[in-house]
Scaffold this motif. Structure first.
Motif, PDB file in Angstrom:
ATOM      1  N   LEU A  95      83.805  -7.056  -1.678  1.00  0.00           N
ATOM      2  CA  LEU A  95      82.415  -7.889  -1.535  1.00  0.00           C
ATOM      3  C   LEU A  95      82.865  -9.452  -1.925  1.00  0.00           C
ATOM      4  O   LEU A  95      83.040  -9.630  -3.036  1.00  0.00           O
ATOM      5  N   VAL A  96      82.420 -10.095  -0.994  1.00  0.00           N
ATOM      6  CA  VAL A  96      82.251 -11.895  -1.434  1.00  0.00           C
ATOM      7  C   VAL A  96      80.717 -11.890  -1.508  1.00  0.00           C
ATOM      8  O   VAL A  96      79.959 -11.875  -0.470  1.00  0.00           O
ATOM      9  N   ALA A  97      80.124 -12.342  -2.653  1.00  0.00           N
ATOM     10  CA  ALA A  97      78.855 -12.630  -2.957  1.00  0.00           C
ATOM     11  C   ALA A  97      78.529 -14.279  -2.820  1.00  0.00           C
ATOM     12  O   ALA A  97      79.148 -14.767  -3.646  1.00  0.00           O
ATOM     13  N   ASP A  98      77.594 -14.720  -2.075  1.00  0.00           N
ATOM     14  CA  ASP A  98      77.312 -15.995  -2.303  1.00  0.00           C
ATOM     15  C   ASP A  98      75.971 -16.166  -2.665  1.00  0.00           C
ATOM     16  O   ASP A  98      75.096 -16.234  -1.908  1.00  0.00           O
ATOM     17  N   LEU A  99      75.862 -16.725  -3.970  1.00  0.00           N
ATOM     18  CA  LEU A  99      74.459 -17.012  -4.653  1.00  0.00           C
ATOM     19  C   LEU A  99      74.212 -18.472  -4.334  1.00  0.00           C
ATOM     20  O   LEU A  99      74.767 -19.393  -4.508  1.00  0.00           O
ATOM     21  N   GLY A 100      72.943 -18.761  -3.517  1.00  0.00           N
ATOM     22  CA  GLY A 100      72.323 -19.917  -3.066  1.00  0.00           C
ATOM     23  C   GLY A 100      73.116 -20.081  -1.790  1.00  0.00           C
ATOM     24  O   GLY A 100      73.591 -21.047  -1.331  1.00  0.00           O
ATOM     25  N   ALA A 101      73.189 -18.891  -0.983  1.00  0.00           N
ATOM     26  CA  ALA A 101      74.200 -19.112   0.309  1.00  0.00           C
ATOM     27  C   ALA A 101      73.623 -20.073   1.404  1.00  0.00           C
ATOM     28  O   ALA A 101      74.446 -20.269   2.290  1.00  0.00           O
ATOM     29  N   GLY A 102      72.163 -20.401   1.470  1.00  0.00           N
ATOM     30  CA  GLY A 102      71.783 -21.279   2.477  1.00  0.00           C
ATOM     31  C   GLY A 102      71.928 -20.471   4.101  1.00  0.00           C
ATOM     32  O   GLY A 102      71.764 -19.295   3.954  1.00  0.00           O
ATOM     33  N   THR A 103      72.428 -21.292   4.811  1.00  0.00           N
ATOM     34  CA  THR A 103      72.452 -20.789   5.955  1.00  0.00           C
ATOM     35  C   THR A 103      73.958 -19.769   6.204  1.00  0.00           C
ATOM     36  O   THR A 103      74.188 -19.388   7.425  1.00  0.00           O
ATOM     37  N   GLY A 104      74.618 -19.606   5.212  1.00  0.00           N
ATOM     38  CA  GLY A 104      75.806 -18.783   5.322  1.00  0.00           C
ATOM     39  C   GLY A 104      77.160 -19.477   5.798  1.00  0.00           C
ATOM     40  O   GLY A 104      78.123 -19.028   6.014  1.00  0.00           O
ATOM     41  N   HIS A 105      76.950 -20.759   5.981  1.00  0.00           N
ATOM     42  CA  HIS A 105      77.990 -21.772   6.356  1.00  0.00           C
ATOM     43  C   HIS A 105      79.326 -21.551   5.749  1.00  0.00           C
ATOM     44  O   HIS A 105      80.270 -21.436   6.455  1.00  0.00           O
ATOM     45  N   TYR A 106      79.228 -21.708   4.400  1.00  0.00           N
ATOM     46  CA  TYR A 106      80.631 -21.619   3.679  1.00  0.00           C
ATOM     47  C   TYR A 106      81.069 -20.344   3.436  1.00  0.00           C
ATOM     48  O   TYR A 106      82.226 -19.845   3.664  1.00  0.00           O
ATOM     49  N   LEU A 107      80.119 -19.346   3.358  1.00  0.00           N
ATOM     50  CA  LEU A 107      80.244 -17.901   3.131  1.00  0.00           C
ATOM     51  C   LEU A 107      81.308 -17.424   4.476  1.00  0.00           C
ATOM     52  O   LEU A 107      82.232 -16.850   4.509  1.00  0.00           O
TER      53      LEU A 107
ATOM     54  N   ALA B 134      74.973 -12.496   1.506  1.00  0.00           N
ATOM     55  CA  ALA B 134      74.416 -14.234   1.554  1.00  0.00           C
ATOM     56  C   ALA B 134      72.897 -13.973   0.559  1.00  0.00           C
ATOM     57  O   ALA B 134      72.011 -13.355   1.273  1.00  0.00           O
ATOM     58  N   LEU B 135      73.029 -14.427  -0.493  1.00  0.00           N
ATOM     59  CA  LEU B 135      71.740 -14.332  -1.428  1.00  0.00           C
ATOM     60  C   LEU B 135      70.961 -15.695  -1.412  1.00  0.00           C
ATOM     61  O   LEU B 135      71.732 -16.816  -1.775  1.00  0.00           O
ATOM     62  N   ASP B 136      69.859 -15.985  -1.118  1.00  0.00           N
ATOM     63  CA  ASP B 136      69.005 -17.187  -1.067  1.00  0.00           C
ATOM     64  C   ASP B 136      67.483 -16.693  -1.153  1.00  0.00           C
ATOM     65  O   ASP B 136      67.189 -15.591  -0.822  1.00  0.00           O
ATOM     66  N   ILE B 137      66.779 -17.515  -1.816  1.00  0.00           N
ATOM     67  CA  ILE B 137      65.420 -17.349  -1.714  1.00  0.00           C
ATOM     68  C   ILE B 137      64.556 -17.792  -0.490  1.00  0.00           C
ATOM     69  O   ILE B 137      63.438 -17.497  -0.365  1.00  0.00           O
ATOM     70  N   SER B 138      65.208 -18.548   0.429  1.00  0.00           N
ATOM     71  CA  SER B 138      64.694 -19.174   1.627  1.00  0.00           C
ATOM     72  C   SER B 138      64.949 -18.291   2.700  1.00  0.00           C
ATOM     73  O   SER B 138      66.050 -18.023   3.364  1.00  0.00           O
ATOM     74  N   LYS B 139      63.832 -17.494   3.357  1.00  0.00           N
ATOM     75  CA  LYS B 139      63.939 -16.735   4.527  1.00  0.00           C
ATOM     76  C   LYS B 139      64.459 -17.572   5.673  1.00  0.00           C
ATOM     77  O   LYS B 139      65.158 -17.049   6.425  1.00  0.00           O
ATOM     78  N   TYR B 140      64.111 -18.822   5.697  1.00  0.00           N
ATOM     79  CA  TYR B 140      64.519 -19.763   6.873  1.00  0.00           C
ATOM     80  C   TYR B 140      66.072 -19.853   7.064  1.00  0.00           C
ATOM     81  O   TYR B 140      66.758 -19.656   8.045  1.00  0.00           O
ATOM     82  N   ALA B 141      66.427 -19.959   5.803  1.00  0.00           N
ATOM     83  CA  ALA B 141      68.048 -20.334   5.669  1.00  0.00           C
ATOM     84  C   ALA B 141      68.827 -18.775   6.060  1.00  0.00           C
ATOM     85  O   ALA B 141      69.727 -18.833   6.591  1.00  0.00           O
ATOM     86  N   LEU B 142      68.006 -17.588   5.529  1.00  0.00           N
ATOM     87  CA  LEU B 142      68.666 -16.463   5.830  1.00  0.00           C
ATOM     88  C   LEU B 142      68.763 -15.738   7.157  1.00  0.00           C
ATOM     89  O   LEU B 142      69.416 -15.182   7.540  1.00  0.00           O
ATOM     90  N   ARG B 143      67.686 -16.343   7.877  1.00  0.00           N
ATOM     91  CA  ARG B 143      67.719 -16.185   9.281  1.00  0.00           C
ATOM     92  C   ARG B 143      68.868 -16.600  10.207  1.00  0.00           C
ATOM     93  O   ARG B 143      69.469 -16.079  10.998  1.00  0.00           O
ATOM     94  N   ARG B 144      69.488 -17.886   9.689  1.00  0.00           N
ATOM     95  CA  ARG B 144      70.595 -18.383  10.044  1.00  0.00           C
ATOM     96  C   ARG B 144      71.827 -17.711   9.457  1.00  0.00           C
ATOM     97  O   ARG B 144      72.736 -17.334  10.284  1.00  0.00           O
TER      98      ARG B 144
END
Length: 275
Positions: free
Chosen positions: A91-103, A116-126
């Motif tokens: 597992l690669v866990a990205d804390l504050g992943a945003g749109t998942g670009h870097y992950l 991809a871990l983030d508090i923004s559902k708008y970011a996680l849709r991406r």
């Protein structure tokens, strides 16, 4: 996909393992979490506050900016560091992943499956669509993360909050944390011209102090490059980050009009490896 990371997940209420039942994650205590139609699943506790999450406008600005390749040197350096010790199997866990670009870049280069871990559902849709091996989870970085103890082989943290104790808990023995932070030179031309938030010159020392009880610093690389930005792209830099919360739009428009088009801007970050 959630199927790829199911074995690593923990219930945010009772910390018991989660099992995927159709489009719902369930634990043995009876807690259930439905996958949204956009692909992410919320693993927030019921009283969690999401007001600090990126808005739809911030996410749109970040998506456009990153998709244009402006921060490609950061993504390349991060992916290279991830793959430096061979393929990632777990597992690669990205804390504050945003749109998942870097992950997504890391998974493509190093392998593994991604949370991809983030508090923004708008970011996680991406993020849910950024790579076929990403599972997108809404969570609060300052609360217990919805991952089992020692579940992550690799942790990513790029321009994001850092919860040292929780990051240490979920990282397996011998695992690595790859941390990307801005230096005081990052975007300095825009900081001066547009009156943006600046990076504290003591940030590196303070970050080291906060993480030192939980991690050992093993390597540090400076990534510095030049961006050539049109005014619309310079505006996107403001709109996609914390400056979006602190900027007067009329004053910003006037300051942007005074910039050269394009304007040359310094990108400068530290990529630090911890164990």
């Amino acid at each position: 996909m959630l199927q790829d990371i199911e074995q690593y997940l923990a219930c945010p209420h009772c910390a018991r393992p989660l099992v995927l039942d159709g489009r719902t994650l369930r634990c043995a205590s009876g807690h259930g979490f439905d996958q949204a139609k956009q692909g992410y699943v919320s693993l927030l506790a019921g009283d969690a506050h999401t007001g600090t999450g990126d808005t739809a406008e911030m996410v749109a600005a970040r998506t456009a900016f990153l998709s244009a390749g402006h921060y490609r040197p950061i993504a390349d350096a991060l992916a290279g560091a991830a793959a430096a010790e061979g393929p990632v199997e777990g597992l690669v866990a990205d804390l504050g992943a945003g749109t998942g670009h870097y992950l997504a870049h890391v998974l493509e280069r190093a392998g593994g499956v991604g949370a991809a871990l983030d508090i923004s559902k708008y970011a996680l849709r991406r993020a849910a669509k950024a790579h076929p091996r990403i599972g997108a989870l809404v969570c609060d970085a300052w609360r217990p993360l919805p991952l089992q103890d020692h579940s992550a082989e690799l942790l990513l943290n790029v321009f994001a909050p850092r919860n040292g104790p929780e990051m240490r808990r979920v990282l397996r023995p011998g695992g690595r944390l790859l941390l990307v932070t801005p230096t005081s030179r990052h975007l300095r031309e825009l900081v001066a011209a547009l009156g943006l938030l600046s990076v504290d010159e003591e940030k590196e020392r303070r970050t080291e102090e906060k993480l030192s009880p939980w991690f050992t610093h093993t390597d540090r690389t400076e990534v510095e490059f030049t961006l050539r930005l049109g005014r619309a792209e310079a505006e996107a830099v403001v709109a996609m980050g914390p400056n979006a919360w602190h900027t007067d739009r009329e004053k910003l428009a006037a300051a942007l009009a005074g910039l050269p088009d394009p304007v040359e801007v310094t990108g400068s970050v530290l990529l630090t490896t911890y164990r």
